[in-house]
Each structure stands twice: as C-alpha cells, then as structure tokens.
Design a protein around this motif. Structure first.
Motif, PDB file in Angstrom:
ATOM      1  N   ASP A  55       0.942 -23.077  20.030  1.00  0.00           N
ATOM      2  CA  ASP A  55       1.321 -24.438  20.402  1.00  0.00           C
ATOM      3  C   ASP A  55       0.063 -25.234  20.739  1.00  0.00           C
ATOM      4  O   ASP A  55      -0.228 -25.524  21.896  1.00  0.00           O
ATOM      5  N   SER A  56      -0.694 -25.615  19.711  1.00  0.00           N
ATOM      6  CA  SER A  56      -1.969 -26.297  19.952  1.00  0.00           C
ATOM      7  C   SER A  56      -1.785 -27.729  20.418  1.00  0.00           C
ATOM      8  O   SER A  56      -2.718 -28.328  20.957  1.00  0.00           O
ATOM      9  N   ALA A  57      -0.584 -28.299  20.228  1.00  0.00           N
ATOM     10  CA  ALA A  57      -0.335 -29.651  20.723  1.00  0.00           C
ATOM     11  C   ALA A  57      -0.249 -29.658  22.247  1.00  0.00           C
ATOM     12  O   ALA A  57      -0.753 -30.572  22.911  1.00  0.00           O
ATOM     13  N   ARG A  58       0.368 -28.650  22.817  1.00  0.00           N
ATOM     14  CA  ARG A  58       0.518 -28.574  24.278  1.00  0.00           C
ATOM     15  C   ARG A  58      -0.686 -27.888  24.932  1.00  0.00           C
ATOM     16  O   ARG A  58      -1.104 -28.261  26.030  1.00  0.00           O
ATOM     17  N   TYR A  59      -1.216 -26.878  24.264  1.00  0.00           N
ATOM     18  CA  TYR A  59      -2.344 -26.111  24.810  1.00  0.00           C
ATOM     19  C   TYR A  59      -3.579 -26.430  23.966  1.00  0.00           C
ATOM     20  O   TYR A  59      -3.850 -25.784  22.958  1.00  0.00           O
ATOM     21  N   SER A  60      -4.312 -27.441  24.384  1.00  0.00           N
ATOM     22  CA  SER A  60      -5.424 -27.965  23.598  1.00  0.00           C
ATOM     23  C   SER A  60      -6.680 -27.111  23.745  1.00  0.00           C
ATOM     24  O   SER A  60      -6.963 -26.558  24.816  1.00  0.00           O
ATOM     25  N   SER A  61      -7.443 -27.053  22.670  1.00  0.00           N
ATOM     26  CA  SER A  61      -8.724 -26.345  22.676  1.00  0.00           C
ATOM     27  C   SER A  61      -9.906 -27.294  22.863  1.00  0.00           C
ATOM     28  O   SER A  61     -11.057 -26.862  22.769  1.00  0.00           O
ATOM     29  N   ASP A  62      -9.636 -28.581  23.131  1.00  0.00           N
ATOM     30  CA  ASP A  62     -10.701 -29.577  23.075  1.00  0.00           C
ATOM     31  C   ASP A  62     -11.730 -29.468  24.201  1.00  0.00           C
ATOM     32  O   ASP A  62     -12.761 -30.141  24.160  1.00  0.00           O
ATOM     33  N   HIS A  63     -11.464 -28.636  25.220  1.00  0.00           N
ATOM     34  CA  HIS A  63     -12.462 -28.390  26.267  1.00  0.00           C
ATOM     35  C   HIS A  63     -13.119 -27.014  26.115  1.00  0.00           C
ATOM     36  O   HIS A  63     -13.849 -26.568  26.998  1.00  0.00           O
ATOM     37  N   GLY A  64     -12.836 -26.351  25.013  1.00  0.00           N
ATOM     38  CA  GLY A  64     -13.432 -25.056  24.752  1.00  0.00           C
ATOM     39  C   GLY A  64     -12.618 -23.905  25.315  1.00  0.00           C
ATOM     40  O   GLY A  64     -11.701 -24.111  26.120  1.00  0.00           O
ATOM     41  N   PRO A  65     -12.943 -22.684  24.925  1.00  0.00           N
ATOM     42  CA  PRO A  65     -12.175 -21.514  25.347  1.00  0.00           C
ATOM     43  C   PRO A  65     -12.718 -20.802  26.566  1.00  0.00           C
ATOM     44  O   PRO A  65     -12.173 -19.785  26.986  1.00  0.00           O
ATOM     45  N   MET A  66     -13.806 -21.310  27.160  1.00  0.00           N
ATOM     46  CA  MET A  66     -14.488 -20.567  28.211  1.00  0.00           C
ATOM     47  C   MET A  66     -14.030 -21.006  29.590  1.00  0.00           C
ATOM     48  O   MET A  66     -13.826 -22.194  29.858  1.00  0.00           O
ATOM     49  N   LEU A  67     -13.876 -20.042  30.482  1.00  0.00           N
ATOM     50  CA  LEU A  67     -13.398 -20.299  31.834  1.00  0.00           C
ATOM     51  C   LEU A  67     -14.485 -20.888  32.721  1.00  0.00           C
ATOM     52  O   LEU A  67     -14.207 -21.665  33.632  1.00  0.00           O
ATOM     53  N   ASP A  68     -15.724 -20.549  32.485  1.00  0.00           N
ATOM     54  CA  ASP A  68     -16.828 -20.949  33.348  1.00  0.00           C
ATOM     55  C   ASP A  68     -16.907 -22.473  33.465  1.00  0.00           C
ATOM     56  O   ASP A  68     -16.810 -23.179  32.458  1.00  0.00           O
ATOM     57  N   PRO A  69     -17.110 -22.989  34.668  1.00  0.00           N
ATOM     58  CA  PRO A  69     -17.093 -24.440  34.865  1.00  0.00           C
ATOM     59  C   PRO A  69     -18.160 -25.185  34.084  1.00  0.00           C
ATOM     60  O   PRO A  69     -17.928 -26.308  33.630  1.00  0.00           O
ATOM     61  N   LYS A 295      -0.558 -31.871  34.021  1.00  0.00           N
ATOM     62  CA  LYS A 295      -1.366 -32.233  32.856  1.00  0.00           C
ATOM     63  C   LYS A 295      -2.850 -32.009  33.146  1.00  0.00           C
ATOM     64  O   LYS A 295      -3.312 -32.198  34.273  1.00  0.00           O
ATOM     65  N   ASP A 296      -3.572 -31.598  32.128  1.00  0.00           N
ATOM     66  CA  ASP A 296      -5.021 -31.329  32.176  1.00  0.00           C
ATOM     67  C   ASP A 296      -5.380 -30.063  32.934  1.00  0.00           C
ATOM     68  O   ASP A 296      -6.565 -29.781  33.145  1.00  0.00           O
ATOM     69  N   ALA A 297      -4.364 -29.292  33.338  1.00  0.00           N
ATOM     70  CA  ALA A 297      -4.659 -28.013  33.978  1.00  0.00           C
ATOM     71  C   ALA A 297      -5.385 -27.083  33.015  1.00  0.00           C
ATOM     72  O   ALA A 297      -5.142 -27.105  31.802  1.00  0.00           O
ATOM     73  N   LYS A 298      -6.299 -26.288  33.565  1.00  0.00           N
ATOM     74  CA  LYS A 298      -6.987 -25.263  32.774  1.00  0.00           C
ATOM     75  C   LYS A 298      -6.098 -24.018  32.743  1.00  0.00           C
ATOM     76  O   LYS A 298      -5.845 -23.388  33.765  1.00  0.00           O
ATOM     77  N   ILE A 299      -5.605 -23.680  31.561  1.00  0.00           N
ATOM     78  CA  ILE A 299      -4.719 -22.533  31.396  1.00  0.00           C
ATOM     79  C   ILE A 299      -5.533 -21.356  30.860  1.00  0.00           C
ATOM     80  O   ILE A 299      -6.223 -21.471  29.834  1.00  0.00           O
ATOM     81  N   TRP A 300      -5.437 -20.249  31.558  1.00  0.00           N
ATOM     82  CA  TRP A 300      -6.196 -19.046  31.204  1.00  0.00           C
ATOM     83  C   TRP A 300      -5.240 -18.072  30.523  1.00  0.00           C
ATOM     84  O   TRP A 300      -4.311 -17.551  31.156  1.00  0.00           O
ATOM     85  N   LEU A 301      -5.425 -17.863  29.231  1.00  0.00           N
ATOM     86  CA  LEU A 301      -4.565 -16.987  28.442  1.00  0.00           C
ATOM     87  C   LEU A 301      -5.159 -15.586  28.449  1.00  0.00           C
ATOM     88  O   LEU A 301      -6.180 -15.322  27.818  1.00  0.00           O
ATOM     89  N   LEU A 302      -4.507 -14.673  29.161  1.00  0.00           N
ATOM     90  CA  LEU A 302      -5.045 -13.334  29.390  1.00  0.00           C
ATOM     91  C   LEU A 302      -4.656 -12.389  28.253  1.00  0.00           C
ATOM     92  O   LEU A 302      -3.641 -11.690  28.315  1.00  0.00           O
ATOM     93  N   ILE A 303      -5.479 -12.354  27.236  1.00  0.00           N
ATOM     94  CA  ILE A 303      -5.240 -11.482  26.086  1.00  0.00           C
ATOM     95  C   ILE A 303      -5.242 -10.017  26.524  1.00  0.00           C
ATOM     96  O   ILE A 303      -4.423  -9.224  26.071  1.00  0.00           O
ATOM     97  N   GLY A 304      -6.178  -9.668  27.400  1.00  0.00           N
ATOM     98  CA  GLY A 304      -6.267  -8.285  27.863  1.00  0.00           C
ATOM     99  C   GLY A 304      -5.006  -7.823  28.567  1.00  0.00           C
ATOM    100  O   GLY A 304      -4.606  -6.659  28.440  1.00  0.00           O
ATOM    101  N   GLY A 376     -16.329 -14.020  32.349  1.00  0.00           N
ATOM    102  CA  GLY A 376     -14.885 -14.194  32.370  1.00  0.00           C
ATOM    103  C   GLY A 376     -14.194 -13.924  31.054  1.00  0.00           C
ATOM    104  O   GLY A 376     -13.197 -13.214  30.996  1.00  0.00           O
ATOM    105  N   ASN A 377     -14.683 -14.509  29.974  1.00  0.00           N
ATOM    106  CA  ASN A 377     -14.003 -14.380  28.684  1.00  0.00           C
ATOM    107  C   ASN A 377     -14.118 -12.990  28.087  1.00  0.00           C
ATOM    108  O   ASN A 377     -13.200 -12.520  27.410  1.00  0.00           O
ATOM    109  N   VAL A 378     -15.246 -12.358  28.302  1.00  0.00           N
ATOM    110  CA  VAL A 378     -15.551 -11.115  27.618  1.00  0.00           C
ATOM    111  C   VAL A 378     -15.642  -9.981  28.629  1.00  0.00           C
ATOM    112  O   VAL A 378     -16.244 -10.131  29.693  1.00  0.00           O
ATOM    113  N   ARG A 379     -15.042  -8.849  28.289  1.00  0.00           N
ATOM    114  CA  ARG A 379     -15.168  -7.658  29.127  1.00  0.00           C
ATOM    115  C   ARG A 379     -15.679  -6.522  28.259  1.00  0.00           C
ATOM    116  O   ARG A 379     -15.127  -6.229  27.201  1.00  0.00           O
ATOM    117  N   GLY A 380     -16.742  -5.890  28.697  1.00  0.00           N
ATOM    118  CA  GLY A 380     -17.295  -4.794  27.923  1.00  0.00           C
ATOM    119  C   GLY A 380     -18.419  -4.127  28.683  1.00  0.00           C
ATOM    120  O   GLY A 380     -18.619  -4.365  29.875  1.00  0.00           O
TER     121      GLY A 380
END
Length: 391
Positions: A55-69, A295-304, A376-380
């Motif tokens: 759902d890219s209309a509701r969950y926008s990627s325009d601020h990037g995928p990274m959690l770091d401020p 609106k404009d909340a940063k949503i963190w999608l936890l793939i792990g 945040g984004n990457v675990r390894g």
C-alpha cells in the motif's frame, strides 16, 4: 494502547543481540507499538507488514527507509535513489535501472563471483583461523558490486570506508551533517566515472545506465550510493548468518553440506533476516489495532519480526532447512521488492557452494569474539571469528 509494558528499541544492545523474544511480545501484545522517544510506530505481524508494503499510497517511501533521524526526510533520495521515492518517480527510475540491471547481466556474474569466493576461502584456509565476517562476507559482495560497476581495485578500500556511513547508527542524527557531507563529497568520484563512461563505454553497469538514457548524472550517482552501501550489506549479513546458524545446528549443517544450498540460503534469510526493518511515512491518519496513528507518523515495518510470525511459519524459532519459506518477506513485497535480491541470492549460493567444496563441515566459531551491528535497519555480524580446515 496495546502493550504499555513492552519496551522496544532497535538500538538497545541487549535487545539487538537477540530481538526475537521482544518481537514475539510485540506481535502478541503490541501489534502497533509506539516509541515516543525515537518517534516511530512499529508493525510486527506478517499480515500487517506485508499489507503496508503493498500500500504505497498510504505508506509512503518519500522520506526513505531508514529509521535513523539523520537519514529520515525528503533528502533521503540523494543517497538512496528510488527506494526513497513513490510513483510516478519511483516507477520511472526503477524501470530505467531495471533495463540495465537485468537478470541476464546478474546471471553472467556467476563465474566472477565464484572466482572471488574461491580466493577469499583459500586465504581463510591458509590462516586456519580468520574473521569470516570481515575477511569474507564483507569483502565479497563489495568486490562483486565494484566489478559490476567498473570501480578499480585500488579505489575500493576508500569507497568501502565512505560507504560505511550509510549503515552506521548515530542517535544524535548527525548523519545529516558530518556523515552525509562525507558521502556526498565522494559523489565527485562517481561523477568522474560516469563522465568517463559517456565518452568511453565499458562492459559494466554504469556504462549500461548511461547508454539506456533517461537518468541524470545525479540520479545515477544516487543509485551507485544505494548499490554500494545497502546493496552489499544484505549479502554480507546473509552469508554470516548462514555460516553461524549452520554451526549452531549440526543437523541442519549436515543438510547444508549435503547439498541443500538454496534451502540454506532461504532459511537463513527468514530466520535471521539481514534487513530487519524499513521505515515508511503514513500519508493519512489510520486506525491500526484500535489506535489512531496520525498523518506523517514514521511507521517501522519489522521484517525480522514478520519472518518469525507463528501464524505463518510453524515453530518459527527453529532453524529448519526443510521448511516452506515461500511466504518470507526478506526482500520486501510489492513495487519496492528489492531489485538486488537475485544478486544477493546468487552471491550467497555460489559462496556457500564453494565453502562446502573446500571447507570441512566440522568448522568452529568462537562466540566470544562475535560482534553485531548496532544499526536499526540492518542486523548482522561485523565480527565472526572461525576456525576451518580443508576437506
């Protein structure tokens, strides 16, 4: 509000070492979790994460995928290319890149990947004890991408050092200041390669991007940042996870060394997902599990967390090469499905094939020397000392 007693931050080392018990609580008790200090809302269930990806209309990627401020914001596209865009910009740029980054071009890399893998494995065998993460899994994908783009070996150490800024957490958000300036200053180097390919084409990806047309030099530079930074990181942590978890599970190691290479790759992707989370911007107020998220909340999608969802994967905390991993979302879902996924799988398959040919299955890992990422984004693993002997 769900799970007010659940505390989750991806930057707590005690959580990062083993986040899965916390993920299980999030799925069960706080399927929409708010961390007001870091300013994000987390979704952890497979159904929710998958739905958000599509759902890219509701969950926008325009601020990037990274959690770091420091990395979050409209400037993210500068160094993360089309993964920080929505349609129609995303559609246009991804289509152009896809014409250059074709399955055929990726498949043709196999002999080169095999040669690079053999070289690093031979060095490891000569030493006997070496750092699997630093001396093999971190170097191989970076060399592959550098070869793909035509970056000379003499320049790679400096590029690797610069690109580390893309995957380093800075809680004060200074990436937008010192770190980001460091990255952008290196854009001149990539611009010089692009200029050279415009006058003297080579058989490499940058030449193909230039020949396809439709991209400005700035857009090509942004894609290079993405490929060199995020592109190599996934394979690095996938290889280390496969090596580590096979060692921890001797029965599964026997299956892996017995030829179950692709199941080894896929279960490692699910079980210890390299890209643990991706951020999205909510474009409108939305009720999620009884909570109105603004609106404009940063949503963190936890793939792990989604890849360990017991409603999708029976006994999810068991490392099992025989399981069905077809619903794993390790490379995302929908229009932002990772373009580099096929390359990561190819690199992992070829490297693990060469390891099982050359290294005896009774290798050892020295757990006291393991060091994990704090991003945040990457675990390894950034340190994975191992002792090997030849077959």
């Amino acid at each position: 509000m769900y799970g007010v007693d659940v505390v989750y931050t991806p930057y707590d080392p005690s959580i990062n070492d083993d986040p899965y018990p916390v993920y299980a609580r999030l799925r069960r008790e706080a399927p929409i979790y708010h961390n007001p200090d870091l300013g994000f809302w987390a979704l952890s269930r497979h159904a929710d994460v998958s739905a958000a990806f599509t759902d890219s209309a509701r969950y926008s990627s325009d601020h990037g995928p990274m959690l770091d401020p420091g990395a979050w914001g409209p400037h993210a596209r500068t160094f993360l290319s089309f993964v920080a865009m929505d349609p129609p910009e995303h559609t246009r740029m991804r289509a152009i890149v896809s014409r250059a980054f074709t399955p055929r071009r990726v498949a043709a890399l196999e002999p080169m990947i095999r040669q690079i893998a053999r070289g690093y494995i031979e060095q490891g065998l000569e030493k006997g004890t070496f750092d699997f993460a630093r001396d093999l899994s971190a170097k191989l994908p970076f060399d592959v991408i550098s070869e793909l783009m035509g970056v000379p070996p003499s320049d790679r150490a400096e590029i690797r050092r610069k690109s580390d800024t893309l995957v380093r957490y800075d809680p004060q958000g200074q990436m937008a200041d010192a770190g980001l300036k460091s990255i952008l200053s290196f854009g001149d180097y990539y611009a010089s390669i692009i200029a050279d390919r415009r006058t003297t084409p080579h058989d490499d990806l940058i030449s193909a991007l230039v020949a396809n047309g439709g991209l400005t030099d700035e857009e090509i530079v942004a894609f290079i940042f993405l490929l060199i930074g995020a592109g190599s990181e996934t394979t690095t942590h996938l290889l280390s996870a496969a090596w580590y978890w096979a060692w921890r599970n001797p029965d599964q190691r026997a299956a892996a060394f017995g030829g179950a290479i692709m199941p080894w790759v896929e279960e490692s992707l699910r079980y210890d997902t390299p890209a643990h989370g991706l951020a999205r911007r909510l474009t409108e107020p939305t009720e999620l599990h009884g909570t109105l998220v603004p609106k404009d909340a940063k949503i963190w999608l936890l793939i792990g967390a989604a890849n360990r969802d017991e409603s999708v994967f029976p006994d999810p905390d068991v490392y099992d090469l025989s399981r069905d991993t077809s619903r794993a979302i390790s490379f995302g879902v929908g229009r932002h499905y990772c373009l580099g996924g096929p390359l990561a799988r190819l690199e992992a398959r070829v490297t693990l094939e060469e390891l099982t040919k050359s290294v005896a299955p009774g290798y050892e890992i020295h757990e006291e020397g393991i060091k994990r990422t704090a991003h945040g984004n990457v675990r390894g693993m950034v340190r994975l000392p191992t002792t090997v002997r030849a077959t």
